[in-house]
Design a protein around this motif. Structure first.
Motif, PDB file in Angstrom:
ATOM      1  N   SER A 105     -10.150   7.084  -9.792  1.00 55.04           N
ATOM      2  CA  SER A 105      -9.360   7.472  -8.635  1.00 55.04           C
ATOM      3  C   SER A 105      -9.175   6.264  -7.739  1.00 55.04           C
ATOM      4  O   SER A 105     -10.157   5.633  -7.346  1.00 55.04           O
ATOM      5  CB  SER A 105     -10.073   8.600  -7.881  1.00 55.04           C
ATOM      6  OG  SER A 105     -10.344   9.679  -8.766  1.00 55.04           O
ATOM      7  N   PRO A 106      -7.928   5.912  -7.380  1.00 58.29           N
ATOM      8  CA  PRO A 106      -7.680   4.651  -6.655  1.00 58.29           C
ATOM      9  C   PRO A 106      -8.515   4.481  -5.403  1.00 58.29           C
ATOM     10  O   PRO A 106      -9.046   3.400  -5.158  1.00 58.29           O
ATOM     11  CB  PRO A 106      -6.180   4.738  -6.335  1.00 58.29           C
ATOM     12  CG  PRO A 106      -5.612   5.615  -7.399  1.00 58.29           C
ATOM     13  CD  PRO A 106      -6.684   6.616  -7.705  1.00 58.29           C
ATOM     14  N   ALA A 107      -8.636   5.520  -4.577  1.00 59.31           N
ATOM     15  CA  ALA A 107      -9.334   5.381  -3.296  1.00 59.31           C
ATOM     16  C   ALA A 107     -10.820   5.143  -3.465  1.00 59.31           C
ATOM     17  O   ALA A 107     -11.482   4.692  -2.529  1.00 59.31           O
ATOM     18  CB  ALA A 107      -9.104   6.627  -2.440  1.00 59.31           C
ATOM     19  N   GLU A 146      -6.824   3.956   2.937  1.00 60.41           N
ATOM     20  CA  GLU A 146      -5.795   4.984   2.934  1.00 60.41           C
ATOM     21  C   GLU A 146      -4.421   4.339   2.867  1.00 60.41           C
ATOM     22  O   GLU A 146      -4.219   3.208   3.329  1.00 60.41           O
ATOM     23  CB  GLU A 146      -5.898   5.864   4.185  1.00 60.41           C
ATOM     24  CG  GLU A 146      -7.193   6.656   4.266  1.00 60.41           C
ATOM     25  CD  GLU A 146      -7.272   7.529   5.499  1.00 60.41           C
ATOM     26  OE1 GLU A 146      -7.533   8.734   5.352  1.00 60.41           O
ATOM     27  OE2 GLU A 146      -7.070   7.000   6.606  1.00 60.41           O
ATOM     28  N   GLY A 147      -3.456   5.053   2.312  1.00 57.33           N
ATOM     29  CA  GLY A 147      -2.091   4.564   2.210  1.00 57.33           C
ATOM     30  C   GLY A 147      -1.148   5.699   1.875  1.00 57.33           C
ATOM     31  O   GLY A 147      -1.567   6.823   1.554  1.00 57.33           O
ATOM     32  N   ALA A 149      -0.301   2.753  -4.767  1.00 56.07           N
ATOM     33  CA  ALA A 149      -0.169   1.296  -4.760  1.00 56.07           C
ATOM     34  C   ALA A 149      -0.687   0.703  -3.455  1.00 56.07           C
ATOM     35  O   ALA A 149      -1.367  -0.332  -3.453  1.00 56.07           O
ATOM     36  CB  ALA A 149       1.294   0.909  -4.979  1.00 56.07           C
ATOM     37  N   GLN A 150      -0.378   1.344  -2.324  1.00 54.54           N
ATOM     38  CA  GLN A 150      -0.873   0.863  -1.039  1.00 54.54           C
ATOM     39  C   GLN A 150      -2.394   0.976  -0.960  1.00 54.54           C
ATOM     40  O   GLN A 150      -3.058   0.092  -0.413  1.00 54.54           O
ATOM     41  CB  GLN A 150      -0.226   1.653   0.100  1.00 54.54           C
ATOM     42  CG  GLN A 150       1.245   1.362   0.303  1.00 54.54           C
ATOM     43  CD  GLN A 150       1.806   2.099   1.509  1.00 54.54           C
ATOM     44  OE1 GLN A 150       1.101   2.853   2.179  1.00 54.54           O
ATOM     45  NE2 GLN A 150       3.081   1.888   1.780  1.00 54.54           N
ATOM     46  N   VAL A 151      -2.938   2.057  -1.500  1.00 53.61           N
ATOM     47  CA  VAL A 151      -4.393   2.237  -1.493  1.00 53.61           C
ATOM     48  C   VAL A 151      -5.061   1.138  -2.316  1.00 53.61           C
ATOM     49  O   VAL A 151      -6.051   0.526  -1.884  1.00 53.61           O
ATOM     50  CB  VAL A 151      -4.772   3.630  -2.025  1.00 53.61           C
ATOM     51  CG1 VAL A 151      -6.288   3.756  -2.164  1.00 53.61           C
ATOM     52  CG2 VAL A 151      -4.240   4.715  -1.101  1.00 53.61           C
ATOM     53  N   LEU A 152      -4.536   0.874  -3.503  1.00 52.23           N
ATOM     54  CA  LEU A 152      -5.108  -0.161  -4.357  1.00 52.23           C
ATOM     55  C   LEU A 152      -5.063  -1.520  -3.670  1.00 52.23           C
ATOM     56  O   LEU A 152      -6.014  -2.309  -3.761  1.00 52.23           O
ATOM     57  CB  LEU A 152      -4.358  -0.220  -5.683  1.00 52.23           C
ATOM     58  CG  LEU A 152      -4.545   0.979  -6.625  1.00 52.23           C
ATOM     59  CD1 LEU A 152      -3.625   0.859  -7.826  1.00 52.23           C
ATOM     60  CD2 LEU A 152      -5.983   1.102  -7.077  1.00 52.23           C
ATOM     61  N   ARG A 153      -3.968  -1.789  -2.964  1.00 52.34           N
ATOM     62  CA  ARG A 153      -3.850  -3.072  -2.273  1.00 52.34           C
ATOM     63  C   ARG A 153      -4.927  -3.203  -1.200  1.00 52.34           C
ATOM     64  O   ARG A 153      -5.547  -4.268  -1.044  1.00 52.34           O
ATOM     65  CB  ARG A 153      -2.463  -3.193  -1.649  1.00 52.34           C
ATOM     66  CG  ARG A 153      -2.283  -4.483  -0.847  1.00 52.34           C
ATOM     67  CD  ARG A 153      -0.977  -4.472  -0.090  1.00 52.34           C
ATOM     68  NE  ARG A 153      -0.871  -5.615   0.801  1.00 52.34           N
ATOM     69  CZ  ARG A 153       0.070  -5.756   1.710  1.00 52.34           C
ATOM     70  NH1 ARG A 153       0.984  -4.824   1.859  1.00 52.34           N
ATOM     71  NH2 ARG A 153       0.101  -6.825   2.481  1.00 52.34           N
ATOM     72  N   ILE A 184      -8.310  -3.952  -2.765  1.00 55.42           N
ATOM     73  CA  ILE A 184      -8.403  -5.337  -3.221  1.00 55.42           C
ATOM     74  C   ILE A 184      -8.574  -6.285  -2.041  1.00 55.42           C
ATOM     75  O   ILE A 184      -9.333  -7.261  -2.101  1.00 55.42           O
ATOM     76  CB  ILE A 184      -7.156  -5.705  -4.049  1.00 55.42           C
ATOM     77  CG1 ILE A 184      -7.159  -4.917  -5.370  1.00 55.42           C
ATOM     78  CG2 ILE A 184      -7.106  -7.199  -4.337  1.00 55.42           C
ATOM     79  CD1 ILE A 184      -5.921  -5.109  -6.208  1.00 55.42           C
ATOM     80  N   GLU A 185      -7.866  -6.010  -0.933  1.00 55.65           N
ATOM     81  CA  GLU A 185      -7.997  -6.857   0.250  1.00 55.65           C
ATOM     82  C   GLU A 185      -9.335  -6.657   0.947  1.00 55.65           C
ATOM     83  O   GLU A 185      -9.806  -7.547   1.665  1.00 55.65           O
ATOM     84  CB  GLU A 185      -6.859  -6.562   1.226  1.00 55.65           C
ATOM     85  CG  GLU A 185      -5.487  -6.986   0.707  1.00 55.65           C
ATOM     86  CD  GLU A 185      -4.365  -6.547   1.635  1.00 55.65           C
ATOM     87  OE1 GLU A 185      -4.636  -5.761   2.568  1.00 55.65           O
ATOM     88  OE2 GLU A 185      -3.227  -7.002   1.431  1.00 55.65           O
ATOM     89  N   GLY A 186      -9.940  -5.490   0.748  1.00 56.33           N
ATOM     90  CA  GLY A 186     -11.248  -5.233   1.356  1.00 56.33           C
ATOM     91  C   GLY A 186     -11.201  -5.005   2.855  1.00 56.33           C
ATOM     92  O   GLY A 186     -12.202  -5.236   3.545  1.00 56.33           O
ATOM     93  N   VAL A 187     -10.065  -4.551   3.374  1.00 58.22           N
ATOM     94  CA  VAL A 187      -9.917  -4.350   4.812  1.00 58.22           C
ATOM     95  C   VAL A 187      -9.955  -2.852   5.120  1.00 58.22           C
ATOM     96  O   VAL A 187      -9.189  -2.080   4.557  1.00 58.22           O
ATOM     97  CB  VAL A 187      -8.597  -4.963   5.321  1.00 58.22           C
ATOM     98  CG1 VAL A 187      -8.422  -4.692   6.802  1.00 58.22           C
ATOM     99  CG2 VAL A 187      -8.565  -6.460   5.049  1.00 58.22           C
TER     100      VAL A 187
END
Length: 651
Positions: free
Chosen positions: A207-209, A245-246, A250-254, A257-260
């Motif tokens: 699950s992406p989140a 959250e996104g 795709a926004q969630v995965l980003r 990855i950014e860790g923010v």
């Protein structure tokens, strides 16, 4: 995918009714009688069923028809059964049986729990006390540690795969002495470390989140991957929503990855900085810096619970779910004194950050407690005095050095014979050193600036008092004694006003200021805000930006000395968050340098840099990988706290 029954039990008459009515249209199995559908997921549908041989109810998971003939999915389904069947732990759903090659349906049989998923529990209890969320995660830590010891990584830890059975969910269940059962299920996408299974082909599953960065990027996973997912689950238990959250996956995965993500204590101050730091350790983007294992996370949780007087976490779970509102009230009442006592002990030891963390959480749990507000104001005043004393000591040492140097130069001038071209006495040239006896110039001293994200309050007394440098360096005559004049009785009220003008200076200038729950328009040259003398709650953030770390705390407005009419100036500087920089369109192994901010990076390797302000613009040098190529120069603009893409300049 839930393995939970929705009813409180069934009799033989009810089972017969299901077989003749509700069971119509359900798949037929040779060894099990399906009763009703419980739920379905992306791979299978789950049914409540009866095992006539052992006379017990079970959960049966039947693979979807359109996946039945897929060889890879079939192998993964069998791998799930074999992996989970290894595990025997009270916190893991037990596997009873699996279909054979001769069966028409492909299915898995596991133990049946009555209750709900943790997802539904969190939806109904978004404001559960932090210690209850910690107790839930503690149960999962023990279960995962057992799975890891057996060589199995779950890879999909999330609230939907955690089953919660309350005493009231059981047939004839009672809360008296009964415990809450929490079990982890669905090892369907687990990677089996001791065999080359279908999940080790590099395919991203989960699950992406709740996925760790190394999962998303197709890297190697280990026990720390499950720790990251536990951190996501822990965060949601504490705050009430996911950290990443996104609007779409795709926004969630980003964001993962950014860790923010917003810190837990910022989203919900009642969580406190100590729990927030434990969660942050589990959510570390760098796998090497992440909490090493579920056992290590459990040790941190147990230590903090013990500090707060929670000796039996499972008993706390039962007490909370039996009476959530009543428990929350009683828990806060017993927790606040413990937090205050620990804060006081930390203050006496000199642990100011620890004391501030406990005071702030106590204030969030008891916002009307004026005693806590006074203690926070006292702690902040003590910290400011200590910083000022350190500055004054540096000034004093510098003054001594200047005095010694001046004495040495003056003596050298006095002992040396006058030269023919020497200026006459009383008319020194501009380049002459000061003569002995001349007082050294006061050394300018900056006002003590606060650490990042901490408030700085300029006390009113400083406006009437001389600077620290003047007090230490400039000789002052001994004052003569004069009898103080007798002031009229009415003057005392005038010398202690109830309100004082305050001027805020906040960096960055676009920050939003909220005082006592009300947004204040603070921006402008010497913009004056009248405030009551005393402590006020303050929150500062930058809207629609991830540049800076928000601040929440308490500010003290102090009464001015008699005769002082100037406003009190309060300065805040938010902590600038790191920026990520990625070089785009560059040849492999190319390098870029931005000397002004100390940034050096290579193509294909994201770099982090902390800017001094919200924006930075400057010139950077781009070096091609070949030695004979000429370096290029280009203009670059970076935004604090964001992921910045720098394009390779066109030659």
């Amino acid at each position: 995918m839930s393995l939970l029954a929705r009813d409180r039990g069934s009799t033989g008459e009810q089972e017969s009714l299901f077989r003749h009515a509700g069971a119509e249209g359900l798949p037929k199995l040779e060894k099990y009688e399906l009763i009703e559908e419980l739920g379905h997921g992306g791979m299978a549908t789950v049914y409540r069923a009866r095992d006539p041989r052992l006379r017990r109810e079970v959960a049966v998971k039947i693979i979807h028809k359109h996946l039945r003939e897929n060889a890879e999915v079939g192998a993964r389904f069998v791998a799930e059964a074999r992996a989970a069947a290894k595990l025997r732990h009270p916190g893991i759903v037990e596997v009873y049986d699996v279909s054979s090659e001769q069966d028409r349906e492909r299915y898995l049989v596991v133990e049946l729990l009555r209750g709900s998923t943790l997802r539904k529990i969190l939806s109904a209890h978004r404001d559960m006390p932090a210690e209850i969320g910690a107790a839930v995660v503690l149960e999962l830590c023990d279960a995962l540690e057992h799975a890891h010891a057996s060589g199995i990584i779950h890879r999909d830890v999330k609230p939907e795969n955690v089953l919660v059975e309350l005493p009231s969910d059981r047939p004839g269940g009672s809360w008296d002495g009964a415990s809450v059962v929490i079990k982890l299920t669905d090892f369907g996408i687990a990677k089996i470390l001791d065999a080359q299974g279908v999940t080790s082909t590099g395919q991203v599953l989960g699950s992406p989140a709740h996925m760790a960065p190394e999962q998303i990027e197709g890297g190697e996973v280990d026990a720390r991957t499950d720790v990251f997912a536990l951190g996501v689950l822990f965060y949601e238990c504490l705050v009430g929503h996911l950290p990443f959250e996104g609007k779409n996956p795709a926004q969630v995965l980003r964001k993962v990855i950014e860790g923010v993500y917003p810190e837990a204590e910022r989203e919900r101050p009642a969580v406190g900085a100590r729990w927030s730091r434990i969660v942050a350790g589990a959510l570390s983007h760098d796998i090497a810096g992440r909490t090493a294992s579920p056992r290590a996370l459990a040790e941190l949780i147990r230590a903090e619970l013990a500090e707060l007087g929670v000796a039996e976490p499972r008993a706390e779970l039962a007490a909370y779910f039996a009476d959530p509102a009543g428990y929350a009230e009683r828990h806060a009442a017993r927790l606040v004194p413990r937090l205050v006592a620990r804060a006081e002990a930390g203050r006496k030891r000199g642990d100011v950050p620890g004391a501030a963390a406990d005071y702030n959480r106590a204030l969030a749990l008891a916002p009307t407690d004026l005693t806590i507000l006074k203690r926070i104001a006292k702690l902040n005043a003590s910290r400011n005095r200590r910083q000022l004393a350190q500055r004054a000591l540096l000034v004093a040492l510098a003054s001594v050095g200047l005095g010694v140097a001046a004495f040495g130069v003056a003596r050298a001038l006095r002992d040396s014979p006058p030269s023919a071209g020497a200026p006459s006495e009383g008319a020194p040239s501009e380049g002459d050193a000061p003569l002995a006896g001349a007082p050294p110039r006061p050394v300018p001293i900056d006002a003590p600036s606060p650490p990042p994200n901490l408030r700085a309050v300029a006390p009113g007394a400083a406006e009437a008092a001389p600077s620290a440098a003047e007090a230490m360096i400039t000789p002052r005559p001994r004052p003569r004694f004069h009898p103080p004049p007798v002031a009229p009785p009415a003057a005392s009220s005038a010398e202690a006003p109830a309100v004082r003008d305050v001027v805020f200076q906040i960096v960055p200038t676009g920050a939003k200021l909220v005082l006592d729950g009300v947004e204040i328009n603070w921006f402008g040259a010497n913009k004056v805000t009248p405030l009551k003398i005393g402590a006020h709650s303050v929150q500062i953030s930058v809207p629609n930006s991830r540049c800076c770390k928000p601040y929440s705390g308490v500010v003290s407005v102090v009464a001015p000395k008699p005769g002082v009419t100037a406003p009190q100036r309060i300065v805040y500087k938010l902590e600038i968050l790191p920026s990520t920089v990625v070089l785009s369109g560059a040849p492999p192994s190319a390098q870029y340098q931005c000397p002004q901010i100390g940034l050096i990076g290579f193509a294909g390797a994201p770099q982090t840099v902390t800017l001094s302000d919200v924006f930075w613009s400057g010139r950077c040098i781009f070096t091609p990988p070949t030695p004979e190529a000429t370096p290029l120069v280009g203009n670059v603009t970076l935004v604090a706290g964001e992921s910045n893409t720098v394009s390779w300049p066109s030659g």
